[in-house]
Design an enzyme around this catalytic site. Sequence first.
Site, PDB file in Angstrom:
ATOM      1  N   LYS A 134       0.828  -1.245   0.069  1.00 56.75           N
ATOM      2  CA  LYS A 134       0.083  -0.197   0.181  1.00 56.75           C
ATOM      3  C   LYS A 134       0.951   1.357   0.035  1.00 56.75           C
ATOM      4  O   LYS A 134       0.397   2.335  -0.490  1.00 56.75           O
ATOM      5  CB  LYS A 134      -0.954   0.190   1.212  1.00 56.75           C
ATOM      6  CG  LYS A 134      -2.121  -0.982   0.853  1.00 56.75           C
ATOM      7  CD  LYS A 134      -3.224  -0.870   1.816  1.00 56.75           C
ATOM      8  CE  LYS A 134      -4.017  -2.005   1.260  1.00 56.75           C
ATOM      9  NZ  LYS A 134      -5.427  -1.814   2.003  1.00 56.75           N
ATOM     10  N   LYS A 216      -5.401 -10.037  -5.934  1.00 55.62           N
ATOM     11  CA  LYS A 216      -6.651 -10.276  -5.058  1.00 55.62           C
ATOM     12  C   LYS A 216      -7.890  -9.368  -5.366  1.00 55.62           C
ATOM     13  O   LYS A 216      -7.713  -8.150  -5.806  1.00 55.62           O
ATOM     14  CB  LYS A 216      -6.436 -10.568  -3.823  1.00 55.62           C
ATOM     15  CG  LYS A 216      -6.745  -9.372  -2.788  1.00 55.62           C
ATOM     16  CD  LYS A 216      -6.484  -9.425  -1.454  1.00 55.62           C
ATOM     17  CE  LYS A 216      -6.473  -8.556  -0.343  1.00 55.62           C
ATOM     18  NZ  LYS A 216      -8.098  -7.915  -0.076  1.00 55.62           N
ATOM     19  N   LYS A 219     -11.226  -4.055  -2.200  1.00 55.23           N
ATOM     20  CA  LYS A 219     -12.186  -2.998  -2.154  1.00 55.23           C
ATOM     21  C   LYS A 219     -11.457  -1.606  -2.601  1.00 55.23           C
ATOM     22  O   LYS A 219     -11.987  -0.743  -3.338  1.00 55.23           O
ATOM     23  CB  LYS A 219     -12.280  -2.549  -0.775  1.00 55.23           C
ATOM     24  CG  LYS A 219     -13.164  -3.231   0.118  1.00 55.23           C
ATOM     25  CD  LYS A 219     -13.450  -2.794   1.504  1.00 55.23           C
ATOM     26  CE  LYS A 219     -14.055  -3.589   2.455  1.00 55.23           C
ATOM     27  NZ  LYS A 219     -13.478  -3.697   3.721  1.00 55.23           N
TER      28      LYS A 219
HETATM   29  P1  ATP Z   1      -8.305  -3.654   0.694  1.00 56.34           P
HETATM   30  O1  ATP Z   1      -8.165  -4.795  -0.228  1.00 56.34           O
HETATM   31  O2  ATP Z   1      -8.597  -2.352   0.172  1.00 56.34           O
HETATM   32  O3  ATP Z   1      -7.267  -3.684   1.650  1.00 56.34           O
HETATM   33  P2  ATP Z   1     -10.101  -5.590   1.500  1.00 56.34           P
HETATM   34  O4  ATP Z   1     -11.059  -5.832   0.428  1.00 56.34           O
HETATM   35  O5  ATP Z   1      -8.918  -6.632   1.875  1.00 56.34           O
HETATM   36  O6  ATP Z   1      -9.659  -4.106   1.209  1.00 56.34           O
HETATM   37  P3  ATP Z   1     -10.852  -5.528   4.392  1.00 56.34           P
HETATM   38  O7  ATP Z   1     -11.628  -4.625   5.035  1.00 56.34           O
HETATM   39  O8  ATP Z   1      -9.356  -5.051   4.451  1.00 56.34           O
HETATM   40  O9  ATP Z   1     -11.247  -5.528   2.799  1.00 56.34           O
HETATM   41  O10 ATP Z   1     -10.890  -7.056   4.568  1.00 56.34           O
HETATM   42  C1  ATP Z   1     -12.035  -7.591   5.434  1.00 56.34           C
HETATM   43  C2  ATP Z   1     -12.001  -9.087   5.411  1.00 56.34           C
HETATM   44  O11 ATP Z   1     -12.138  -9.709   3.991  1.00 56.34           O
HETATM   45  C3  ATP Z   1     -10.835  -9.718   5.762  1.00 56.34           C
HETATM   46  O12 ATP Z   1     -10.655 -11.049   6.530  1.00 56.34           O
HETATM   47  C4  ATP Z   1     -10.119 -10.085   4.400  1.00 56.34           C
HETATM   48  O13 ATP Z   1      -9.082 -11.113   4.781  1.00 56.34           O
HETATM   49  C5  ATP Z   1     -11.086 -10.553   3.666  1.00 56.34           C
HETATM   50  N1  ATP Z   1     -10.740 -10.296   2.250  1.00 56.34           N
HETATM   51  C6  ATP Z   1     -10.537  -9.191   1.452  1.00 56.34           C
HETATM   52  N2  ATP Z   1     -10.305  -9.545   0.118  1.00 56.34           N
HETATM   53  C7  ATP Z   1     -10.400 -10.976   0.201  1.00 56.34           C
HETATM   54  C8  ATP Z   1     -10.439 -11.531  -1.025  1.00 56.34           C
HETATM   55  N3  ATP Z   1     -10.283 -11.051  -2.324  1.00 56.34           N
HETATM   56  N4  ATP Z   1     -10.740 -12.947  -0.671  1.00 56.34           N
HETATM   57  C9  ATP Z   1     -10.858 -13.473   0.343  1.00 56.34           C
HETATM   58  N5  ATP Z   1     -11.067 -12.843   1.197  1.00 56.34           N
HETATM   59  C10 ATP Z   1     -10.868 -11.517   1.271  1.00 56.34           C
END
Ligand code: ATP
Length: 351
Positions: A134, A216, A219
Amino acid sequence: MSTTVTRQLEPNAAPHTRTTSAARQRVFSGIQPSGNFHIGNLLGAINNWVAQQSLYDNVFCIVNLHALSLPTTRDSLRANTQDLANTLLACGLDPAESIIFVQSDVREHSELCWLLTSVTQFGELRRMTQFKDKSAGRDENVSAALFTYPVLQAADILLYDTNLVPVGDDQKQHVEITRDLATRFNARYGETFVLPEPDIKAAGARIMALDNPAKKMSKSDATPMSAIALTDPADDIRRKIKRAVTDSGSEVTAGPDKPALTNLLTIYSLFSGEPIPAVEATYAGKGYGAFKTDLAELIVDALAPIQIRLTELEADPGIAIAAMANGADRAREYAAAKMAIVRERIGLTLA
Ligand code: ATP
Ligand code: LTN
Protein backbone atom coordinates in the site's frame (compact mmCIF):
# COMPACT_ATOMS: atom_id res chain seq x y z
CA MET A 1 -3.22 -23.80 20.68
CA SER A 2 -1.38 -21.86 23.32
CA THR A 3 -3.72 -20.97 26.13
CA THR A 4 -1.36 -20.38 29.00
CA VAL A 5 -3.18 -17.21 29.99
CA THR A 6 -6.22 -17.72 32.15
CA ARG A 7 -9.24 -16.06 30.61
CA GLN A 8 -10.12 -13.24 32.93
CA LEU A 9 -12.91 -11.60 31.05
CA GLU A 10 -16.09 -13.58 31.51
CA PRO A 11 -18.56 -11.03 32.80
CA ASN A 12 -19.43 -11.62 36.45
CA ALA A 13 -16.64 -14.15 36.83
CA ALA A 14 -13.86 -13.37 39.27
CA PRO A 15 -10.44 -13.14 37.64
CA HIS A 16 -8.66 -16.47 37.26
CA THR A 17 -11.78 -18.54 37.85
CA ARG A 18 -12.28 -19.82 34.30
CA THR A 19 -9.80 -21.00 31.76
CA THR A 20 -10.03 -20.91 28.00
CA SER A 21 -10.39 -24.67 27.88
CA ALA A 22 -13.52 -24.52 30.04
CA ALA A 23 -14.99 -21.57 28.14
CA ARG A 24 -16.12 -21.34 24.55
CA GLN A 25 -13.37 -20.24 22.18
CA ARG A 26 -13.37 -16.52 21.55
CA VAL A 27 -13.45 -15.28 17.97
CA PHE A 28 -12.49 -11.75 16.99
CA SER A 29 -12.38 -10.28 13.51
CA GLY A 30 -12.50 -6.88 11.90
CA ILE A 31 -13.37 -5.25 8.63
CA GLN A 32 -12.61 -1.76 7.39
CA PRO A 33 -15.39 0.66 6.46
CA SER A 34 -13.67 1.57 3.23
CA GLY A 35 -16.66 1.10 0.90
CA ASN A 36 -17.11 -1.31 -2.01
CA PHE A 37 -17.83 -4.44 0.03
CA HIS A 38 -17.31 -7.27 -2.48
CA ILE A 39 -17.92 -10.99 -2.85
CA GLY A 40 -14.30 -11.66 -1.78
CA ASN A 41 -15.12 -10.13 1.61
CA LEU A 42 -18.26 -12.25 1.74
CA LEU A 43 -16.71 -15.58 0.72
CA GLY A 44 -13.35 -15.09 2.44
CA ALA A 45 -14.58 -13.64 5.71
CA ILE A 46 -18.17 -12.67 6.51
CA ASN A 47 -19.88 -15.92 5.47
CA ASN A 48 -17.48 -17.78 7.76
CA TRP A 49 -18.23 -15.41 10.63
CA VAL A 50 -21.94 -16.02 10.11
CA ALA A 51 -21.63 -19.80 9.71
CA GLN A 52 -19.65 -20.21 12.95
CA GLN A 53 -21.64 -17.67 14.91
CA SER A 54 -23.38 -20.12 17.21
CA LEU A 55 -20.20 -22.10 17.97
CA TYR A 56 -18.11 -19.38 19.53
CA ASP A 57 -18.04 -16.26 21.68
CA ASN A 58 -17.86 -13.72 18.87
CA VAL A 59 -16.63 -10.16 18.72
CA PHE A 60 -16.83 -8.45 15.31
CA CYS A 61 -15.54 -4.96 14.78
CA ILE A 62 -15.94 -2.27 12.13
CA VAL A 63 -12.40 -0.93 12.22
CA ASN A 64 -12.92 2.74 11.42
CA LEU A 65 -9.61 3.76 13.01
CA HIS A 66 -7.79 1.47 10.57
CA ALA A 67 -9.65 3.15 7.72
CA LEU A 68 -7.88 6.41 8.66
CA SER A 69 -4.59 4.91 7.48
CA LEU A 70 -5.46 5.87 3.91
CA PRO A 71 -6.87 9.26 2.87
CA THR A 72 -10.59 9.59 3.64
CA THR A 73 -13.12 12.32 4.39
CA ARG A 74 -15.50 12.84 7.28
CA ASP A 75 -18.55 12.29 5.08
CA SER A 76 -17.28 9.15 3.37
CA LEU A 77 -16.06 7.61 6.61
CA ARG A 78 -19.44 8.18 8.27
CA ALA A 79 -21.39 6.89 5.27
CA ASN A 80 -19.13 3.84 4.85
CA THR A 81 -19.44 2.99 8.54
CA GLN A 82 -23.23 3.12 8.44
CA ASP A 83 -23.24 1.10 5.19
CA LEU A 84 -20.99 -1.55 6.63
CA ALA A 85 -23.05 -1.83 9.82
CA ASN A 86 -26.15 -2.35 7.65
CA THR A 87 -24.25 -4.81 5.46
CA LEU A 88 -23.02 -6.98 8.34
CA LEU A 89 -26.57 -7.29 9.65
CA ALA A 90 -27.93 -7.96 6.16
CA CYS A 91 -25.36 -10.74 5.68
CA GLY A 92 -26.66 -12.51 8.78
CA LEU A 93 -24.55 -11.38 11.72
CA ASP A 94 -26.92 -11.45 14.66
CA PRO A 95 -26.39 -8.98 17.52
CA ALA A 96 -28.08 -11.49 19.83
CA GLU A 97 -25.34 -13.99 19.10
CA SER A 98 -22.31 -11.79 18.42
CA ILE A 99 -20.93 -8.55 19.75
CA ILE A 100 -20.81 -6.19 16.75
CA PHE A 101 -19.42 -2.70 17.27
CA VAL A 102 -17.46 0.22 15.87
CA GLN A 103 -13.81 0.30 16.94
CA SER A 104 -13.58 3.98 17.93
CA ASP A 105 -16.50 3.55 20.36
CA VAL A 106 -14.21 1.48 22.58
CA ARG A 107 -11.26 3.74 23.39
CA GLU A 108 -9.22 0.92 24.89
CA HIS A 109 -8.23 -0.08 21.33
CA SER A 110 -6.28 3.14 20.87
CA GLU A 111 -4.78 2.96 24.32
CA LEU A 112 -3.53 -0.62 23.95
CA CYS A 113 -2.21 0.20 20.49
CA TRP A 114 0.11 2.84 21.94
CA LEU A 115 1.29 0.53 24.71
CA LEU A 116 2.01 -2.25 22.20
CA THR A 117 4.09 0.07 20.03
CA SER A 118 6.62 -0.08 22.85
CA VAL A 119 7.13 -3.81 22.25
CA THR A 120 7.07 -3.47 18.44
CA GLN A 121 10.23 -3.26 16.39
CA PHE A 122 10.47 -0.73 13.58
CA GLY A 123 12.00 -3.43 11.36
CA GLU A 124 9.13 -5.88 11.79
CA LEU A 125 6.60 -3.26 10.70
CA ARG A 126 8.72 -2.31 7.70
CA ARG A 127 8.65 -5.94 6.55
CA MET A 128 4.82 -6.19 6.51
CA THR A 129 3.59 -7.09 3.02
CA GLN A 130 0.48 -4.93 3.29
CA PHE A 131 2.58 -1.89 4.18
CA LYS A 132 4.94 -2.58 1.30
CA ASP A 133 2.01 -3.01 -1.12
CA LYS A 134 0.00 0.00 0.00
CA SER A 135 2.96 2.35 0.37
CA ALA A 136 4.66 1.17 -2.82
CA GLY A 137 6.97 3.91 -4.01
CA ARG A 138 5.42 6.53 -1.72
CA ASP A 139 7.11 5.76 1.61
CA GLU A 140 7.86 9.40 2.30
CA ASN A 141 4.23 10.48 1.97
CA VAL A 142 2.05 7.71 3.37
CA SER A 143 0.64 8.18 6.86
CA ALA A 144 2.42 6.81 9.90
CA ALA A 145 -0.94 5.14 10.61
CA LEU A 146 -0.40 2.87 7.59
CA PHE A 147 2.90 1.86 9.14
CA THR A 148 1.56 1.20 12.66
CA TYR A 149 -1.64 -0.40 11.31
CA PRO A 150 -0.68 -3.95 12.44
CA VAL A 151 -0.12 -2.74 16.03
CA LEU A 152 -3.69 -1.45 16.20
CA GLN A 153 -4.86 -4.75 14.75
CA ALA A 154 -2.88 -6.61 17.44
CA ALA A 155 -4.53 -4.42 20.08
CA ASP A 156 -7.98 -5.28 18.65
CA ILE A 157 -7.27 -8.98 18.89
CA LEU A 158 -5.41 -9.08 22.22
CA LEU A 159 -7.93 -6.96 24.15
CA TYR A 160 -10.47 -9.77 23.98
CA ASP A 161 -8.29 -12.81 24.83
CA THR A 162 -9.01 -14.01 21.31
CA ASN A 163 -8.37 -17.62 20.36
CA LEU A 164 -9.39 -17.55 16.70
CA VAL A 165 -9.24 -14.85 14.04
CA PRO A 166 -11.31 -15.75 10.95
CA VAL A 167 -9.85 -13.81 8.03
CA GLY A 168 -8.86 -14.07 4.40
CA ASP A 169 -5.39 -15.16 3.43
CA ASP A 170 -4.04 -11.59 3.17
CA GLN A 171 -4.34 -11.15 6.96
CA LYS A 172 -2.21 -14.14 8.00
CA GLN A 173 0.91 -12.03 8.49
CA HIS A 174 -0.99 -9.61 10.72
CA VAL A 175 -2.11 -12.43 12.99
CA GLU A 176 1.48 -13.68 13.12
CA ILE A 177 2.82 -10.30 14.22
CA THR A 178 0.04 -10.18 16.83
CA ARG A 179 1.37 -13.43 18.26
CA ASP A 180 4.92 -12.06 18.23
CA LEU A 181 3.90 -8.90 20.10
CA ALA A 182 1.88 -10.90 22.63
CA THR A 183 4.80 -13.25 23.21
CA ARG A 184 7.21 -10.35 23.71
CA PHE A 185 4.81 -8.55 26.05
CA ASN A 186 4.20 -11.72 28.07
CA ALA A 187 7.94 -12.34 28.38
CA ARG A 188 8.58 -8.79 29.56
CA TYR A 189 5.60 -8.26 31.88
CA GLY A 190 4.30 -11.72 32.74
CA GLU A 191 1.61 -13.84 31.07
CA THR A 192 -1.07 -11.36 30.02
CA PHE A 193 -2.24 -12.07 26.49
CA VAL A 194 -3.67 -15.17 24.83
CA LEU A 195 -1.87 -16.12 21.60
CA PRO A 196 -4.45 -16.11 18.77
CA GLU A 197 -4.57 -18.48 15.78
CA PRO A 198 -5.62 -17.40 12.31
CA ASP A 199 -8.73 -19.23 11.03
CA ILE A 200 -8.25 -19.26 7.26
CA LYS A 201 -10.43 -21.62 5.25
CA ALA A 202 -8.97 -23.74 2.46
CA ALA A 203 -11.52 -22.42 -0.04
CA GLY A 204 -12.31 -18.78 -0.66
CA ALA A 205 -9.50 -17.31 1.42
CA ARG A 206 -8.21 -15.49 -1.63
CA ILE A 207 -10.79 -14.64 -4.27
CA MET A 208 -8.97 -13.11 -7.20
CA ALA A 209 -9.86 -10.07 -9.31
CA LEU A 210 -12.14 -10.92 -12.26
CA ASP A 211 -9.99 -8.93 -14.67
CA ASN A 212 -6.69 -10.28 -13.37
CA PRO A 213 -6.46 -13.65 -11.60
CA ALA A 214 -2.97 -12.78 -10.35
CA LYS A 215 -4.35 -10.00 -8.11
CA LYS A 216 -6.74 -10.34 -5.17
CA MET A 217 -10.23 -8.92 -5.43
CA SER A 218 -9.94 -5.73 -3.41
CA LYS A 219 -12.07 -2.88 -2.12
CA SER A 220 -9.44 -0.38 -3.09
CA ASP A 221 -9.12 -1.57 -6.70
CA ALA A 222 -10.00 1.32 -8.99
CA THR A 223 -11.16 -0.93 -11.88
CA PRO A 224 -14.91 -1.57 -11.50
CA MET A 225 -14.69 -4.77 -13.57
CA SER A 226 -12.33 -6.38 -11.04
CA ALA A 227 -14.87 -7.01 -8.29
CA ILE A 228 -18.54 -7.82 -7.80
CA ALA A 229 -19.92 -5.54 -5.13
CA LEU A 230 -22.60 -6.82 -2.81
CA THR A 231 -24.89 -4.09 -4.07
CA ASP A 232 -24.29 -4.62 -7.79
CA PRO A 233 -27.54 -4.83 -9.80
CA ALA A 234 -28.16 -8.15 -11.59
CA ASP A 235 -27.19 -6.78 -15.00
CA ASP A 236 -23.85 -5.50 -13.72
CA ILE A 237 -23.12 -8.92 -12.23
CA ARG A 238 -23.96 -10.60 -15.56
CA ARG A 239 -21.77 -8.14 -17.47
CA LYS A 240 -18.82 -8.54 -15.11
CA ILE A 241 -18.92 -12.34 -15.23
CA LYS A 242 -19.26 -12.30 -19.01
CA ARG A 243 -16.18 -10.10 -19.29
CA ALA A 244 -14.20 -11.97 -16.61
CA VAL A 245 -10.80 -13.10 -17.86
CA THR A 246 -10.55 -16.82 -18.72
CA ASP A 247 -7.60 -19.10 -19.45
CA SER A 248 -6.61 -20.55 -22.79
CA GLY A 249 -8.50 -23.72 -23.79
CA SER A 250 -12.23 -24.23 -23.34
CA GLU A 251 -12.59 -26.86 -20.59
CA VAL A 252 -14.19 -25.76 -17.32
CA THR A 253 -11.53 -27.20 -15.03
CA ALA A 254 -9.47 -25.96 -12.09
CA GLY A 255 -5.72 -26.33 -11.77
CA PRO A 256 -2.44 -24.45 -11.41
CA ASP A 257 -2.34 -23.76 -15.16
CA LYS A 258 -5.89 -22.32 -15.04
CA PRO A 259 -5.89 -19.54 -12.44
CA ALA A 260 -8.88 -17.67 -13.90
CA LEU A 261 -11.14 -20.76 -14.11
CA THR A 262 -9.97 -21.92 -10.70
CA ASN A 263 -11.14 -18.59 -9.29
CA LEU A 264 -14.52 -18.72 -11.07
CA LEU A 265 -15.03 -22.36 -10.04
CA THR A 266 -14.20 -21.46 -6.43
CA ILE A 267 -16.82 -18.71 -6.51
CA TYR A 268 -19.34 -21.11 -8.05
CA SER A 269 -18.56 -23.83 -5.53
CA LEU A 270 -18.87 -21.53 -2.50
CA PHE A 271 -22.15 -19.97 -3.61
CA SER A 272 -23.70 -23.30 -4.63
CA GLY A 273 -22.26 -25.51 -1.89
CA GLU A 274 -21.15 -28.02 -4.56
CA PRO A 275 -17.56 -29.26 -4.51
CA ILE A 276 -15.42 -28.11 -7.46
CA PRO A 277 -15.13 -31.62 -9.05
CA ALA A 278 -18.93 -31.84 -9.19
CA VAL A 279 -19.13 -28.47 -10.91
CA GLU A 280 -16.39 -29.51 -13.35
CA ALA A 281 -18.41 -32.65 -14.15
CA THR A 282 -21.58 -30.64 -14.79
CA TYR A 283 -19.83 -28.42 -17.33
CA ALA A 284 -17.64 -31.07 -18.99
CA GLY A 285 -17.66 -30.38 -22.73
CA LYS A 286 -20.01 -27.38 -22.40
CA GLY A 287 -17.45 -24.60 -22.72
CA TYR A 288 -16.93 -21.35 -20.85
CA GLY A 289 -20.06 -19.60 -22.10
CA ALA A 290 -22.64 -21.89 -20.48
CA PHE A 291 -20.65 -21.98 -17.24
CA LYS A 292 -20.39 -18.21 -17.06
CA THR A 293 -24.11 -17.73 -17.72
CA ASP A 294 -25.01 -20.08 -14.86
CA LEU A 295 -22.37 -18.60 -12.55
CA ALA A 296 -23.81 -15.12 -13.06
CA GLU A 297 -27.34 -16.34 -12.21
CA LEU A 298 -26.03 -18.17 -9.16
CA ILE A 299 -24.43 -14.98 -7.84
CA VAL A 300 -27.50 -12.88 -8.66
CA ASP A 301 -29.70 -15.35 -6.74
CA ALA A 302 -27.31 -15.58 -3.79
CA LEU A 303 -27.01 -11.82 -3.38
CA ALA A 304 -30.70 -11.03 -3.91
CA PRO A 305 -31.93 -11.82 -0.36
CA ILE A 306 -29.00 -9.92 1.16
CA GLN A 307 -29.76 -6.94 -1.08
CA ILE A 308 -33.41 -7.01 -0.01
CA ARG A 309 -32.48 -7.04 3.69
CA LEU A 310 -29.96 -4.28 3.05
CA THR A 311 -32.60 -2.06 1.48
CA GLU A 312 -34.84 -2.59 4.52
CA LEU A 313 -32.02 -1.71 6.92
CA GLU A 314 -31.10 1.36 4.86
CA ALA A 315 -34.64 2.59 5.25
CA ASP A 316 -34.25 2.47 9.03
CA PRO A 317 -30.62 3.32 9.92
CA GLY A 318 -31.55 3.37 13.61
CA ILE A 319 -31.58 -0.45 13.67
CA ALA A 320 -27.86 -0.73 12.94
CA ILE A 321 -27.02 2.32 15.06
CA ALA A 322 -28.75 0.78 18.09
CA ALA A 323 -27.08 -2.59 17.49
CA MET A 324 -23.63 -0.93 17.30
CA ALA A 325 -24.24 1.09 20.48
CA ASN A 326 -25.26 -2.02 22.36
CA GLY A 327 -22.29 -3.94 20.92
CA ALA A 328 -19.89 -1.20 22.04
CA ASP A 329 -21.28 -1.32 25.58
CA ARG A 330 -20.70 -5.05 25.75
CA ALA A 331 -17.24 -4.87 24.14
CA ARG A 332 -16.19 -2.09 26.50
CA GLU A 333 -16.83 -4.30 29.53
CA TYR A 334 -14.29 -6.80 28.26
CA ALA A 335 -11.82 -4.23 27.02
CA ALA A 336 -11.86 -2.18 30.22
CA ALA A 337 -11.26 -5.24 32.38
CA LYS A 338 -8.33 -6.29 30.22
CA MET A 339 -6.81 -2.81 30.21
CA ALA A 340 -6.91 -2.65 34.01
CA ILE A 341 -4.69 -5.73 34.05
CA VAL A 342 -2.39 -4.39 31.33
CA ARG A 343 -1.93 -1.03 33.08
CA GLU A 344 -1.05 -2.74 36.31
CA ARG A 345 1.43 -5.12 34.62
CA ILE A 346 3.26 -2.31 32.85
CA GLY A 347 3.54 -0.15 35.95
CA LEU A 348 1.08 2.56 35.03
CA THR A 349 -0.81 2.34 38.33
CA LEU A 350 0.53 3.63 41.64
CA ALA A 351 0.08 1.73 44.91
P1 ATP B 1 -8.35 -3.70 0.63
O1 ATP B 1 -8.08 -4.70 -0.42
O2 ATP B 1 -8.68 -2.35 0.13
O3 ATP B 1 -7.32 -3.70 1.72
P2 ATP B 1 -10.16 -5.62 1.49
O4 ATP B 1 -11.03 -5.93 0.34
O5 ATP B 1 -9.01 -6.53 1.81
O6 ATP B 1 -9.65 -4.15 1.35
P3 ATP B 1 -10.76 -5.57 4.29
O7 ATP B 1 -11.69 -4.75 5.10
O8 ATP B 1 -9.34 -5.22 4.41
O9 ATP B 1 -11.12 -5.51 2.76
O10 ATP B 1 -11.01 -7.10 4.60
C1 ATP B 1 -12.12 -7.65 5.26
C2 ATP B 1 -12.00 -9.16 5.28
O11 ATP B 1 -12.19 -9.68 3.95
C3 ATP B 1 -10.63 -9.67 5.74
O12 ATP B 1 -10.80 -10.82 6.55
C4 ATP B 1 -9.93 -10.02 4.46
O13 ATP B 1 -8.93 -11.01 4.64
C5 ATP B 1 -11.10 -10.55 3.63
N1 ATP B 1 -10.82 -10.40 2.20
C6 ATP B 1 -10.55 -9.25 1.55
N2 ATP B 1 -10.35 -9.47 0.25
C7 ATP B 1 -10.50 -10.81 0.06
C8 ATP B 1 -10.43 -11.66 -1.09
N3 ATP B 1 -10.15 -11.17 -2.27
N4 ATP B 1 -10.66 -12.97 -0.91
C9 ATP B 1 -10.94 -13.47 0.30
N5 ATP B 1 -11.03 -12.73 1.42
C10 ATP B 1 -10.81 -11.41 1.32
N1 LTN C 1 -6.57 -5.61 8.77
C1 LTN C 1 -7.83 -6.24 8.58
C2 LTN C 1 -8.93 -5.62 9.36
C3 LTN C 1 -8.73 -5.82 10.83
C4 LTN C 1 -8.80 -7.06 11.53
C5 LTN C 1 -8.56 -6.72 12.89
C6 LTN C 1 -9.01 -8.36 11.14
C7 LTN C 1 -8.47 -4.85 11.75
N2 LTN C 1 -8.37 -5.39 12.98
C8 LTN C 1 -8.52 -7.72 13.85
C9 LTN C 1 -8.98 -9.35 12.13
C10 LTN C 1 -8.73 -9.03 13.45
C11 LTN C 1 -8.13 -6.15 7.10
O1 LTN C 1 -7.65 -5.30 6.43
N3 LTN C 1 -8.92 -7.01 6.62
